[in-house]
Design a protein around this motif. Structure first.
Motif, PDB file in Angstrom:
ATOM      1  N   LYS A 110      16.401  -6.996 -37.390  1.00 48.05           N
ATOM      2  CA  LYS A 110      15.442  -8.103 -37.432  1.00 48.05           C
ATOM      3  C   LYS A 110      14.627  -8.054 -38.723  1.00 48.05           C
ATOM      4  O   LYS A 110      14.646  -7.063 -39.445  1.00 48.05           O
ATOM      5  CB  LYS A 110      14.523  -8.064 -36.209  1.00 48.05           C
ATOM      6  N   LYS A 111      13.895  -9.145 -39.010  1.00 47.45           N
ATOM      7  CA  LYS A 111      13.219  -9.279 -40.288  1.00 47.45           C
ATOM      8  C   LYS A 111      11.708  -9.429 -40.125  1.00 47.45           C
ATOM      9  O   LYS A 111      11.221  -9.963 -39.133  1.00 47.45           O
ATOM     10  CB  LYS A 111      13.743 -10.512 -41.029  1.00 47.45           C
ATOM     11  N   VAL A 112      10.995  -8.960 -41.156  1.00 46.07           N
ATOM     12  CA  VAL A 112       9.541  -9.085 -41.224  1.00 46.07           C
ATOM     13  C   VAL A 112       9.190 -10.044 -42.357  1.00 46.07           C
ATOM     14  O   VAL A 112       9.705  -9.909 -43.475  1.00 46.07           O
ATOM     15  CB  VAL A 112       8.873  -7.726 -41.490  1.00 46.07           C
ATOM     16  N   ASN A 166       7.733   1.266 -46.483  1.00 49.95           N
ATOM     17  CA  ASN A 166       9.097   1.802 -46.467  1.00 49.95           C
ATOM     18  C   ASN A 166       9.585   2.052 -45.042  1.00 49.95           C
ATOM     19  O   ASN A 166      10.773   1.868 -44.737  1.00 49.95           O
ATOM     20  CB  ASN A 166       9.176   3.095 -47.284  1.00 49.95           C
ATOM     21  N   ASP A 167       8.661   2.456 -44.165  1.00 48.66           N
ATOM     22  CA  ASP A 167       9.043   2.668 -42.768  1.00 48.66           C
ATOM     23  C   ASP A 167       9.452   1.351 -42.108  1.00 48.66           C
ATOM     24  O   ASP A 167      10.390   1.315 -41.304  1.00 48.66           O
ATOM     25  CB  ASP A 167       7.890   3.301 -41.989  1.00 48.66           C
ATOM     26  N   LEU A 168       8.772   0.264 -42.459  1.00 47.19           N
ATOM     27  CA  LEU A 168       9.156  -1.041 -41.917  1.00 47.19           C
ATOM     28  C   LEU A 168      10.576  -1.416 -42.328  1.00 47.19           C
ATOM     29  O   LEU A 168      11.325  -2.005 -41.536  1.00 47.19           O
ATOM     30  CB  LEU A 168       8.183  -2.120 -42.387  1.00 47.19           C
ATOM     31  N   LEU A 169      10.956  -1.063 -43.547  1.00 44.21           N
ATOM     32  CA  LEU A 169      12.329  -1.323 -43.988  1.00 44.21           C
ATOM     33  C   LEU A 169      13.333  -0.583 -43.116  1.00 44.21           C
ATOM     34  O   LEU A 169      14.401  -1.114 -42.780  1.00 44.21           O
ATOM     35  CB  LEU A 169      12.501  -0.910 -45.449  1.00 44.21           C
ATOM     36  N   LEU A 170      12.978   0.646 -42.732  1.00 45.37           N
ATOM     37  CA  LEU A 170      13.869   1.432 -41.862  1.00 45.37           C
ATOM     38  C   LEU A 170      13.995   0.787 -40.484  1.00 45.37           C
ATOM     39  O   LEU A 170      15.101   0.707 -39.925  1.00 45.37           O
ATOM     40  CB  LEU A 170      13.340   2.861 -41.719  1.00 45.37           C
ATOM     41  N   VAL A 171      12.871   0.313 -39.940  1.00 40.29           N
ATOM     42  CA  VAL A 171      12.906  -0.295 -38.606  1.00 40.29           C
ATOM     43  C   VAL A 171      13.626  -1.642 -38.660  1.00 40.29           C
ATOM     44  O   VAL A 171      14.325  -2.005 -37.711  1.00 40.29           O
ATOM     45  CB  VAL A 171      11.492  -0.433 -38.011  1.00 40.29           C
ATOM     46  N   GLU A 172      13.470  -2.370 -39.740  1.00 40.54           N
ATOM     47  CA  GLU A 172      14.269  -3.584 -39.926  1.00 40.54           C
ATOM     48  C   GLU A 172      15.764  -3.256 -39.838  1.00 40.54           C
ATOM     49  O   GLU A 172      16.531  -3.951 -39.163  1.00 40.54           O
ATOM     50  CB  GLU A 172      13.990  -4.214 -41.301  1.00 40.54           C
ATOM     51  N   LEU A 212      -3.695  -2.064 -37.295  1.00 38.98           N
ATOM     52  CA  LEU A 212      -2.719  -2.136 -36.204  1.00 38.98           C
ATOM     53  C   LEU A 212      -1.425  -2.839 -36.601  1.00 38.98           C
ATOM     54  O   LEU A 212      -0.482  -2.889 -35.808  1.00 38.98           O
ATOM     55  CB  LEU A 212      -3.345  -2.858 -35.004  1.00 38.98           C
ATOM     56  N   HIS A 213      -1.367  -3.388 -37.799  1.00 39.73           N
ATOM     57  CA  HIS A 213      -0.201  -4.168 -38.204  1.00 39.73           C
ATOM     58  C   HIS A 213       1.098  -3.383 -38.086  1.00 39.73           C
ATOM     59  O   HIS A 213       2.089  -3.885 -37.536  1.00 39.73           O
ATOM     60  CB  HIS A 213      -0.366  -4.672 -39.641  1.00 39.73           C
ATOM     61  N   HIS A 214       1.114  -2.165 -38.590  1.00 39.07           N
ATOM     62  CA  HIS A 214       2.364  -1.391 -38.574  1.00 39.07           C
ATOM     63  C   HIS A 214       2.873  -1.199 -37.146  1.00 39.07           C
ATOM     64  O   HIS A 214       4.050  -1.440 -36.852  1.00 39.07           O
ATOM     65  CB  HIS A 214       2.163  -0.035 -39.254  1.00 39.07           C
ATOM     66  N   SER A 215       1.987  -0.780 -36.257  1.00 40.84           N
ATOM     67  CA  SER A 215       2.392  -0.549 -34.864  1.00 40.84           C
ATOM     68  C   SER A 215       2.847  -1.831 -34.187  1.00 40.84           C
ATOM     69  O   SER A 215       3.842  -1.848 -33.448  1.00 40.84           O
ATOM     70  CB  SER A 215       1.235   0.065 -34.071  1.00 40.84           C
ATOM     71  N   HIS A 216       2.139  -2.919 -34.417  1.00 37.66           N
ATOM     72  CA  HIS A 216       2.508  -4.178 -33.781  1.00 37.66           C
ATOM     73  C   HIS A 216       3.799  -4.749 -34.370  1.00 37.66           C
ATOM     74  O   HIS A 216       4.620  -5.323 -33.637  1.00 37.66           O
ATOM     75  CB  HIS A 216       1.365  -5.181 -33.916  1.00 37.66           C
ATOM     76  N   ILE A 217       4.003  -4.589 -35.668  1.00 46.46           N
ATOM     77  CA  ILE A 217       5.249  -5.057 -36.290  1.00 46.46           C
ATOM     78  C   ILE A 217       6.442  -4.300 -35.734  1.00 46.46           C
ATOM     79  O   ILE A 217       7.449  -4.902 -35.338  1.00 46.46           O
ATOM     80  CB  ILE A 217       5.187  -4.904 -37.824  1.00 46.46           C
ATOM     81  N   THR A 218       6.349  -2.974 -35.697  1.00 48.01           N
ATOM     82  CA  THR A 218       7.494  -2.191 -35.224  1.00 48.01           C
ATOM     83  C   THR A 218       7.764  -2.443 -33.743  1.00 48.01           C
ATOM     84  O   THR A 218       8.922  -2.489 -33.319  1.00 48.01           O
ATOM     85  CB  THR A 218       7.272  -0.689 -35.481  1.00 48.01           C
ATOM     86  N   SER A 219       6.707  -2.647 -32.956  1.00 44.86           N
ATOM     87  CA  SER A 219       6.900  -2.972 -31.538  1.00 44.86           C
ATOM     88  C   SER A 219       7.636  -4.297 -31.389  1.00 44.86           C
ATOM     89  O   SER A 219       8.544  -4.437 -30.557  1.00 44.86           O
ATOM     90  CB  SER A 219       5.550  -3.047 -30.822  1.00 44.86           C
TER      91      SER A 219
END
Length: 315
Positions: free
Chosen positions: A123-125, A112-118, A83-90
């Protein structure tokens, strides 16, 4: 004082995050978990809001944005791995920076998708890579760097953490959710090895089943035989009946003592993140790549001398 939300409040590691938020003098505003066994909150942050439904948690968290005083600054994530990806992007889309437990995500595609959402949210992860803050690991890294030699160190990593029958019935025992034992209990060790010994050059898998895995890693500065297990039957006789966990790292035959010093590493991680020195997505890339190859790899034994002695006779 920063305002925090916590996703996965009933998880094993969540109290360390609650403690870190409190010890860095910040405010835990709201918590979420599908399970309601979260009495630990009473001793750390008794006034936190709590929800067992993600929709209600998200709606409440969004409403906090209406005031500068209440808006959330960070969301900490301790939920199951899948669930990390979904919770991070949310959380990013809530307008918050994110602090997430390891493994950050299971695949390079999700990384790589997290980089796009950043980029989309500004915001930062940040990933909790706490062994990078352990003094024994920092000392070993400094020793390796000071040696300034082309010779590779001989390293053996052994980690056995006994788990009962509940483990395989939980999400941790489902490889679709935990991504297997090498990822679930090994990812921070693989990050540690990269942190100390540099770029990974070889990654061979020697053995893997539902409760253990073993292989060989070769870094710029080290050759590493590794063994990970949740099976109590793998405990060496020297600790059977005394302790349920066995953790050992040797470098050139010398034991690296790092069994202690773990309790404050999450607080140190939070201090570093809040000071602008946290480990981000790109810092996590190496260990995500490593466990992804292990998880999808085929057994490949290049040389008997590269096999960890705990799996001799099993392969």
């Amino acid at each position: 004082m920063k305002n925090f939300a916590l996703i996965g409040a009933s998880g094993y590691i969540a109290p360390r995050h609650m403690k870190a938020i409190k010890e860095t003098n910040n405010n835990l505003s709201v918590c979420y978990d599908i399970n309601d066994s979260v009495g630990i909150i009473d001793s750390i942050s008794p006034y936190s809001e709590f929800f067992t439904e993600f929709e209600r948690f998200y709606d409440f968290s969004h409403s906090l944005k209406r005031s500068d005083e209440t808006r959330l600054d960070y969301v900490s994530i301790c939920s199951p791995n899948y669930l990390h990806h979904s919770h991070i992007t949310s959380a990013l889309r809530l307008g918050c920076d994110v602090i997430c437990e390891k493994p950050l995500v299971p695949t390079i595609e999700q990384l790589n998708d997290l980089l796009l959402v950043e980029k989309e949210t500004g915001k930062k992860v940040f990933n909790i890579l706490q062994l990078r803050h352990h003094q024994a690991i920092l000392d070993l890294k400094a020793k390796v760097r000071a040696a300034d030699s082309d010779d590779k160190h001989e390293v053996e990593l052994t980690y056995i953490t006994s788990r009962g029958k509940w483990y395989m019935e939980s999400w941790k025992g489902d490889p679709r959710k935990s991504f297997g034992v090498a990822t679930n209990i090994g990812v921070h060790f693989f990050d540690m090895l990269h942190f100390i010994f540099g770029k990974l050059e070889r990654n061979d898998l020697h053995f893997m089943n539902n409760d253990k895995a073993s292989g060989y890693l070769e870094y710029e500065k080290a050759r590493v035989r590794w063994f990970l297990s949740i099976d109590a039957n793998d405990l060496p006789t020297s600790v059977v009946g005394k302790q349920p966990t066995y953790r050992s790292i040797t470098c050139d035959g010398q034991e690296i003592e790092f069994s202690g010093g773990f309790t404050d590493l999450h607080t140190i991680s939070y201090q570093e993140i809040l000071a602008g020195r946290g480990y981000g997505i790109q810092d996590a890339r190496h260990c995500v790549e490593t466990v992804n190859v292990i998880r999808n790899g085929k057994v490949n034994i290049g040389c008997p001398s590269e096999v960890h002695h705990f799996v001799e006779g099993k392969i």
